[in-house]
Scaffold this motif. Structure first.
Motif, PDB file in Angstrom:
ATOM      1  N   THR A 303      51.914 100.417 130.410  1.00  0.00           N
ATOM      2  CA  THR A 303      53.241 100.457 129.799  1.00  0.00           C
ATOM      3  C   THR A 303      54.223  99.772 130.730  1.00  0.00           C
ATOM      4  N   TRP A 308      54.796  89.607 126.236  1.00  0.00           N
ATOM      5  CA  TRP A 308      53.907  89.738 125.085  1.00  0.00           C
ATOM      6  C   TRP A 308      53.724  91.165 124.609  1.00  0.00           C
ATOM      7  N   PHE A 309      53.926  92.129 125.435  1.00  0.00           N
ATOM      8  CA  PHE A 309      53.741  93.519 125.008  1.00  0.00           C
ATOM      9  C   PHE A 309      54.457  94.460 125.973  1.00  0.00           C
ATOM     10  N   SER A 310      54.765  95.631 125.445  1.00  0.00           N
ATOM     11  CA  SER A 310      55.321  96.713 126.267  1.00  0.00           C
ATOM     12  C   SER A 310      54.306  97.837 126.458  1.00  0.00           C
ATOM     13  N   ARG A 311      53.219  97.771 125.689  1.00  0.00           N
ATOM     14  CA  ARG A 311      52.134  98.749 125.836  1.00  0.00           C
ATOM     15  C   ARG A 311      50.823  98.068 125.500  1.00  0.00           C
ATOM     16  N   LEU A 312      49.826  98.252 126.360  1.00  0.00           N
ATOM     17  CA  LEU A 312      48.504  97.660 126.152  1.00  0.00           C
ATOM     18  C   LEU A 312      47.451  98.730 126.392  1.00  0.00           C
ATOM     19  N   SER A 356      44.393  96.852 122.127  1.00  0.00           N
ATOM     20  CA  SER A 356      45.521  96.720 121.209  1.00  0.00           C
ATOM     21  C   SER A 356      46.813  96.752 122.005  1.00  0.00           C
ATOM     22  N   ALA A 357      47.797  96.048 121.504  1.00  0.00           N
ATOM     23  CA  ALA A 357      49.071  95.913 122.202  1.00  0.00           C
ATOM     24  C   ALA A 357      50.211  96.090 121.219  1.00  0.00           C
ATOM     25  N   GLY A 358      51.368  96.449 121.759  1.00  0.00           N
ATOM     26  CA  GLY A 358      52.550  96.615 120.932  1.00  0.00           C
ATOM     27  C   GLY A 358      53.798  96.179 121.673  1.00  0.00           C
ATOM     28  N   THR A 359      54.758  95.653 120.922  1.00  0.00           N
ATOM     29  CA  THR A 359      56.001  95.216 121.528  1.00  0.00           C
ATOM     30  C   THR A 359      57.121  95.341 120.506  1.00  0.00           C
ATOM     31  N   SER A 365      59.160  95.721 115.292  1.00  0.00           N
ATOM     32  CA  SER A 365      58.055  95.938 116.237  1.00  0.00           C
ATOM     33  C   SER A 365      56.812  95.231 115.725  1.00  0.00           C
ATOM     34  N   ASP A 367      52.445  95.123 116.400  1.00  0.00           N
ATOM     35  CA  ASP A 367      51.210  95.619 117.006  1.00  0.00           C
ATOM     36  C   ASP A 367      50.085  94.645 116.663  1.00  0.00           C
TER      37      ASP A 367
END
Length: 750
Positions: A303, A308-312, A356-359, A365, A367
């Protein structure tokens, strides 16, 4: 391997000598004031669709030793099973999965911590896809933090999608028990269930030291056959099981969390198929069954802010599972006694990686992620037949499918578009590609050589989109409309499953059941509209209407004679084909009332009313016949009155579950026209209570089927023939559910 004795010392190494803390584990009974309490028919209010969530306390209240009671109160959800002695003498028994809105078997996916559990394996000799020779009881619910049941085709995203539903089991975590303020936790739990004389001993230990956190849960159960309110004797079944969940979490740097997990399960059954006693099997049959599943995984969660992402989230895992049945029986054929020793098993080995990633992009948002998994499956079948008079032996190898290797890769992308303060849209797309090829055909249809020649590498690719439209009607009420497309690829057993009458003679004419390598994938198009949220102060509502269209259902069908490829199969050839289309529609609703919101004297009191009804229509595309889908569930209504002491001292609940009567009509897809058992309606009452004796001890108890009613589960019993003979009547009586029984649990924690 027995986990419990070896783990006792380890579980208490970290907690030993620690001063008592106020740590409260997640399965402590909820209070009326605890936020986010999940009730036994709880619907997730924070996402669209119909998602039933059961926490550890709900599983305990429902007496869930396995899958069976997980759906006890949920509308339009059931757990069918293969009853002891319901198949041939070499077939096993157990729960075979979930029936969700009338769809069951491998059309409803099962995953544990995001890793798919092995498919249910149909028995080719039964000539039907949804008749299974082994169960899917690969776990112990005592290791679970929660169970989520998605009704209908799941939206595109990570994990298993499921054609008609998806069930996800989530195991416990060190963070459920310990923190920097509560560094140690230890627990012993004893359970007793009189429905099958089950006794459980469970140990839990957790500790935190700096950046390390550890958890170990060891569970041992033992019991006997499931009781029945029916008048026919139930086949003996003495069993025991051991489960181990061990996790080590490490947070070496800010934003990085690593978790190493080992999850193991063993179960052993000693069954006696007394109902098989007759001229061919004078003593019935005896079966020793063993279930084994081991999973090891490494998870990483990051996190932080990146472009590219805020959580992977990433996971590397390996899973190895096997169900082995060893059957012994005295067999009389042609007036000559023989001994049959049959060894059959279903083995699955998988290795996979997922990420998986999310931003966030402004108010929106995104994912996205991918997964890849390699799976090997095999189903050996070996018989050693001995002629009693001469001692002569015949060893027959007739594996019930080819050894198959499968490589599956998938990727998904999903966005949340905030169109305004009121409206949002969630488009998503999942793409999947699978390659399946036989690894070995040794022992496969040895007397039908042309069958093995049909097999080869097969590939299939498809995309499944979904779209959800949300309207926030007010701060507490959400309206949604949802479309999902699903797909299910044929299993290795459906493509290569086999059974024949040539294996003993190796010559002459006979019959055969073969798989079909040319099967197409099954598909679904699901639509749902619904409301969920707080309808008024203290009143939570979830209501949904749904319709789903299914195409290309797979089922066994009789084949025309093929004198060119199979000249010796003259007594019948059966193969699975895409022969069915179906449509299901209906509605379900859950209303949860917190009475304390209206009257302070009723703080802690809660009423829950849940119900569902559905209809269906199926069509055999080969014959043109139409009729209801046989697996469609009957109407079901649950009422629960519960009270949890606001001070956390204890509580009680009363549940009443009504299920309407239903008789399965002729199954147009499978072609079965035999009159079926008319399953009568039932009203089952349960009473449960718990007492938090002090901060270290809690006692729970329940009386189930309080009125001692005689009833059946439609999903498990609908295929029984109508009771027109003594044997049929005995089979019906044997499958009646348990009468009144009690369950007890005691927990001691420090």
């Amino acid at each position: 391997m027995r986990f419990l004795p070896a783990l006792i010392a380890f579980l208490f190494v970290a907690p030993a000598g620690a001063a008592p803390t106020d740590a409260v584990p997640p399965e402590t009974a909820p209070t009326a004031t605890s936020p986010g309490t999940v009730v036994v028919t709880g619907q997730r209010q924070d996402q669209s669709g119909s998602v039933t969530v059961l926490d550890a306390e709900a599983l305990r209240r429902q007496g869930a030793q396995d899958m069976q009671n997980m759906a006890r109160y949920a509308p339009l959800v059931s757990v069918p099973g293969a009853a002891s002695g319901s198949g041939n003498i070499w077939d096993g028994a157990g729960n075979t999965g979930f029936n969700v809105r009338g769809i069951e078997g491998n059309r409803v996916s099962l995953d544990l911590d995001g890793i798919e559990l092995p498919d249910a394996a149909p028995k080719p000799d039964a000539s039907t896809v949804n008749s299974f020779g082994v169960g899917r009881d690969y776990f112990d619910p005592e290791t679970f933090r929660s169970v989520s049941i998605v009704s209908g085709t799941a939206t595109a995203g990570p994990g298993a999608q499921g054609l008609g539903g998806a069930v996800s089991f989530v195991t416990k975590s060190p963070d459920d028990y310990v923190s920097a303020q509560r560094p140690r936790y230890a627990e012993y739990k004893f359970g007793l269930d009189r429905s099958n004389d089950m006794r459980m001993h469970a140990l839990t230990g957790a500790a935190q030291h700096g950046v390390l956190r550890a958890l170990a849960v060891a569970v041992h159960r033992e019991g006997s056959r499931m009781a029945s309110r029916g008048s026919a004797p139930v086949n003996p079944d003495d069993w025991d099981s051991d489960a181990l969940l061990a996790k080590l979490a490490w947070s070496p740097w800010a934003g990085h969390d690593f978790t190493v997990t080992f999850d193991g399960f063993r179960a052993r059954h000693e069954r006696a198929y007394d109902n098989k006693q007759g001229a061919s099997y004078p003593d019935g049959a005896r079966q020793d069954s063993t279930t084994r599943r081991d999973r090891a995984s490494i998870d990483h969660v990051y996190t932080g802010d990146t472009p590219w992402f805020s959580r992977l989230e990433s996971r590397l895992y390996v899973q190895d599972a096997e169900i082995e049945d060893l059957t012994h029986a005295r067999y009389v054929t042609g007036g000559q006694p023989t001994l049959r020793d049959i060894a059959t098993s279903y083995e699955t080995r998988s290795v996979g990686f997922s990420s998986s990633a999310g931003t966030s992009i402004g108010a929106h948002s995104l994912d996205y992620g991918f997964s890849v998994e390699h799976t090997g499956t095999s189903r050996p079948w070996v018989e050693n037949r001995t002629i009693v008079a001469t001692g002569a032996r015949q060893v027959t190898v007739k594996n019930r499918m080819a050894d198959v290797d499968t490589l599956k890769a998938s990727a998904f992308v999903r966005g949340v578009l905030r169109l305004s303060n009121t409206f949002s849209a969630i488009p998503a797309l999942r793409a999947t590609r699978r390659e399946m090829k036989p690894d070995s055909t040794a022992g496969y249809a040895v007397s039908i050589p042309n069958a093995a020649r049909e097999l080869g590498k097969e590939t299939d690719s498809y995309a499944t989109p979904s779209l959800t439209l949300n309207a926030q009607l007010n701060r507490d009420m959400l309206a949604y409309a949802q479309y999902s497309r699903g797909a299910r690829l044929p299993t290795s057993a459906e493509r290569t499953g086999t059974y024949d009458s040539f294996s003993y003679s190796g010559a002459g004419n006979g019959y055969a059941v073969l798989g079909n390598p040319d099967l197409a994938r099954e598909t679904s198009n699901a639509f749902e509209i619904g409301l969920k949220g707080n309808a008024a102060r203290g009143l939570k509502l979830h209501a949904a209407l749904f319709q789903t269209r299914y195409e290309n259902f797979i089922e066994y069908a009789a084949q025309p004679a093929d004198p060119v490829n199979y000249p010796t199969i003259t007594f019948g050839l059966y193969r699975p084909e895409n022969v069915g289309d179906a449509r299901t529609w209906g509605g379900e609703a859950t209303l949860d009332a917190e009475l304390g919101a209206w009257n302070s004297d009723l703080r802690g009191a809660r009423l829950t009313l849940a119900g569902g009804v559905q209809r269906s229509k199926a069509r055999n595309t080969a014959s043109g016949k139409e009729g209801p889908l046989a697996s469609t569930l009957p109407r079901k209504t649950s009422f629960i009155a519960a009270w949890d002491d606001p001070l956390g001292r204890g509580g009680a609940s009363f549940a009443a579950v009504y299920v309407a009567a239903k008789q399965a009509q002729p199954d147009v897809i499978s072609g079965v026209t035999t009159a079926r058992f008319a399953v009568p309606s039932s009203t089952v009452l349960d009473l449960t209570a718990y007492w938090n004796i002090n901060r270290h001890a809690a006692l729970g108890a329940g009386i189930y089927n309080l009125a001692d009613r005689k009833y059946w589960d439609y999903a498990s019993s609908r295929g029984l023939p109508a009771g027109t003979s003594a044997v049929a009547l005995a089979d019906i009586e044997r499958q009646a559910r348990p009468g009144r029984y009690a369950a007890l649990s005691l927990k001691i924690s420090y």
